[in-house]
Design a protein around this motif. Structure first.
Motif, PDB file in Angstrom:
ATOM      1  N   HIS A   4       1.128  -1.127   0.048  1.00  0.00           N
ATOM      2  CA  HIS A   4      -0.144  -0.093  -0.005  1.00  0.00           C
ATOM      3  C   HIS A   4       0.976   1.478  -0.077  1.00  0.00           C
ATOM      4  O   HIS A   4       1.902   1.310   0.889  1.00  0.00           O
ATOM      5  N   ALA A   5       0.593   2.292  -0.727  1.00  0.00           N
ATOM      6  CA  ALA A   5       1.443   3.490  -0.799  1.00  0.00           C
ATOM      7  C   ALA A   5       0.428   4.580  -1.163  1.00  0.00           C
ATOM      8  O   ALA A   5       0.221   4.689  -2.505  1.00  0.00           O
ATOM      9  N   PRO A   6      -0.059   5.421  -0.451  1.00  0.00           N
ATOM     10  CA  PRO A   6      -0.945   6.481  -0.847  1.00  0.00           C
ATOM     11  C   PRO A   6       0.101   7.435  -1.655  1.00  0.00           C
ATOM     12  O   PRO A   6      -0.723   8.296  -2.219  1.00  0.00           O
ATOM     13  N   VAL A   7       1.108   7.500  -1.475  1.00  0.00           N
ATOM     14  CA  VAL A   7       2.070   8.520  -1.870  1.00  0.00           C
ATOM     15  C   VAL A   7       2.861   7.800  -2.912  1.00  0.00           C
ATOM     16  O   VAL A   7       3.778   6.731  -2.578  1.00  0.00           O
ATOM     17  N   VAL A   8       3.121   7.995  -4.228  1.00  0.00           N
ATOM     18  CA  VAL A   8       4.119   7.681  -5.057  1.00  0.00           C
ATOM     19  C   VAL A   8       5.009   8.818  -5.789  1.00  0.00           C
ATOM     20  O   VAL A   8       4.402   9.582  -6.002  1.00  0.00           O
ATOM     21  N   VAL A   9       6.149   8.568  -5.768  1.00  0.00           N
ATOM     22  CA  VAL A   9       7.173   9.496  -6.666  1.00  0.00           C
ATOM     23  C   VAL A   9       7.049   8.738  -7.810  1.00  0.00           C
ATOM     24  O   VAL A   9       7.643   7.777  -8.260  1.00  0.00           O
ATOM     25  N   LEU A  10       6.862   9.706  -9.012  1.00  0.00           N
ATOM     26  CA  LEU A  10       6.818   9.234 -10.257  1.00  0.00           C
ATOM     27  C   LEU A  10       8.146  10.074 -11.055  1.00  0.00           C
ATOM     28  O   LEU A  10       7.858  11.494 -11.056  1.00  0.00           O
ATOM     29  N   ALA A  11       8.957   9.468 -11.891  1.00  0.00           N
ATOM     30  CA  ALA A  11      10.002  10.374 -12.583  1.00  0.00           C
ATOM     31  C   ALA A  11       9.892  10.078 -13.795  1.00  0.00           C
ATOM     32  O   ALA A  11       9.354   9.367 -14.552  1.00  0.00           O
ATOM     33  N   GLY A  12      10.200  11.298 -14.368  1.00  0.00           N
ATOM     34  CA  GLY A  12      10.404  11.246 -15.975  1.00  0.00           C
ATOM     35  C   GLY A  12      11.575  10.478 -16.579  1.00  0.00           C
ATOM     36  O   GLY A  12      12.283   9.837 -15.540  1.00  0.00           O
ATOM     37  N   ALA A  13      11.692  10.452 -17.775  1.00  0.00           N
ATOM     38  CA  ALA A  13      12.816   9.642 -18.232  1.00  0.00           C
ATOM     39  C   ALA A  13      14.102  10.113 -18.127  1.00  0.00           C
ATOM     40  O   ALA A  13      15.012   9.202 -18.192  1.00  0.00           O
ATOM     41  N   ASP A  14      14.360  11.254 -17.838  1.00  0.00           N
ATOM     42  CA  ASP A  14      15.612  11.870 -17.643  1.00  0.00           C
ATOM     43  C   ASP A  14      16.411  11.245 -16.437  1.00  0.00           C
ATOM     44  O   ASP A  14      15.776  11.324 -15.571  1.00  0.00           O
ATOM     45  N   PRO A  15      17.728  10.901 -16.636  1.00  0.00           N
ATOM     46  CA  PRO A  15      18.212  10.312 -15.480  1.00  0.00           C
ATOM     47  C   PRO A  15      18.455  11.223 -14.304  1.00  0.00           C
ATOM     48  O   PRO A  15      18.272  10.678 -13.066  1.00  0.00           O
ATOM     49  N   ALA A  16      18.554  12.345 -14.424  1.00  0.00           N
ATOM     50  CA  ALA A  16      18.380  13.391 -13.284  1.00  0.00           C
ATOM     51  C   ALA A  16      17.009  13.331 -12.434  1.00  0.00           C
ATOM     52  O   ALA A  16      17.297  13.344 -11.374  1.00  0.00           O
ATOM     53  N   ALA A  17      16.086  13.466 -13.259  1.00  0.00           N
ATOM     54  CA  ALA A  17      14.784  13.098 -12.731  1.00  0.00           C
ATOM     55  C   ALA A  17      14.691  11.964 -12.122  1.00  0.00           C
ATOM     56  O   ALA A  17      14.220  11.783 -10.685  1.00  0.00           O
ATOM     57  N   GLN A  18      15.082  10.643 -12.714  1.00  0.00           N
ATOM     58  CA  GLN A  18      15.061   9.487 -11.673  1.00  0.00           C
ATOM     59  C   GLN A  18      15.972   9.625 -10.465  1.00  0.00           C
ATOM     60  O   GLN A  18      15.465   8.889  -9.602  1.00  0.00           O
ATOM     61  N   LEU A  19      17.102  10.178 -10.368  1.00  0.00           N
ATOM     62  CA  LEU A  19      17.955  10.060  -9.306  1.00  0.00           C
ATOM     63  C   LEU A  19      17.264  10.964  -8.384  1.00  0.00           C
ATOM     64  O   LEU A  19      17.083  10.661  -7.076  1.00  0.00           O
ATOM     65  N   GLU A  20      16.901  12.289  -8.756  1.00  0.00           N
ATOM     66  CA  GLU A  20      16.098  12.935  -7.598  1.00  0.00           C
ATOM     67  C   GLU A  20      14.751  12.373  -7.076  1.00  0.00           C
ATOM     68  O   GLU A  20      14.607  12.390  -5.839  1.00  0.00           O
ATOM     69  N   ALA A  21      13.941  11.359  -7.974  1.00  0.00           N
ATOM     70  CA  ALA A  21      12.764  10.856  -7.544  1.00  0.00           C
ATOM     71  C   ALA A  21      13.137   9.597  -6.584  1.00  0.00           C
ATOM     72  O   ALA A  21      12.618   9.478  -5.612  1.00  0.00           O
ATOM     73  N   ALA A  22      14.312   8.930  -6.818  1.00  0.00           N
ATOM     74  CA  ALA A  22      14.694   7.962  -5.926  1.00  0.00           C
ATOM     75  C   ALA A  22      15.087   8.745  -4.388  1.00  0.00           C
ATOM     76  O   ALA A  22      14.832   7.904  -3.574  1.00  0.00           O
ATOM     77  N   SER A  23      15.715   9.536  -4.503  1.00  0.00           N
ATOM     78  CA  SER A  23      16.122  10.346  -3.114  1.00  0.00           C
ATOM     79  C   SER A  23      14.822  10.513  -2.620  1.00  0.00           C
ATOM     80  O   SER A  23      14.569  10.617  -1.158  1.00  0.00           O
ATOM     81  N   LEU A  24      13.901  11.412  -3.166  1.00  0.00           N
ATOM     82  CA  LEU A  24      12.733  11.740  -2.568  1.00  0.00           C
ATOM     83  C   LEU A  24      11.908  10.576  -2.054  1.00  0.00           C
ATOM     84  O   LEU A  24      11.166  10.779  -0.940  1.00  0.00           O
TER      85      LEU A  24
END
Length: 137
Positions: A4-24
């Motif tokens: 269960h996850a009421p909040v999900v972080v969704l990353a764009g295809a850009d590697p910088a966005a994915q890195l930021e999303a992973a940390s968030l």
């Protein structure tokens, strides 16, 4: 990993966005998913996962094509092309102070990661010390 996850972080295809999303995601204790892109089948898979998780809020990082990112204040947000009006989409702010407000934590630190060190940097994160990773210039 998540039932269960009421909040999900969704990353764009850009590697910088994915890195930021992973940390968030580490800060929030939430899953990070990649945006589906232009494929209707991929968007269906993403929508099904959000349904399975019971997600009500998506924190969008980068270009999350296929999901509505809130319009500037006073404008109407775009409708969801996947028919998910039940999921609020919040665009991740570009600055640390804005992220701290959205995440509900203070302070949020930033850290630059050299190419090739992304996985190790995410693995080393501690959710108790909110840190947002970014690609080193």
């Amino acid at each position: 990993m998540f039932d269960h996850a009421p909040v999900v972080v969704l990353a764009g295809a850009d590697p910088a966005a994915q890195l930021e999303a992973a940390s968030l995601a580490v800060v929030l204790g939430a899953p990070a998913l990649a945006a589906a892109g232009a494929s209707a089948a991929a968007e269906d898979v993403l929508a099904a996962e959000l349904d399975r998780l019971g997600t009500t809020t998506v924190l969008a990082v980068g270009d999350v094509t296929g999901w509505p990112v809130p319009a500037p204040e006073g404008d109407e947000p775009s409708p969801s092309p996947t028919g998910r009006p039940d999921v609020d989409v919040v665009a991740a702010p570009d600055d640390l102070a804005g992220l701290a407000t959205v995440l509900g934590v203070e302070p949020v630190a930033g850290a630059a990661v050299e190419a090739g060190g992304e996985v190790a940097a995410v693995a080393a994160l501690d959710g108790a010390t909110p840190t947002v990773l970014g690609v080193a210039a």
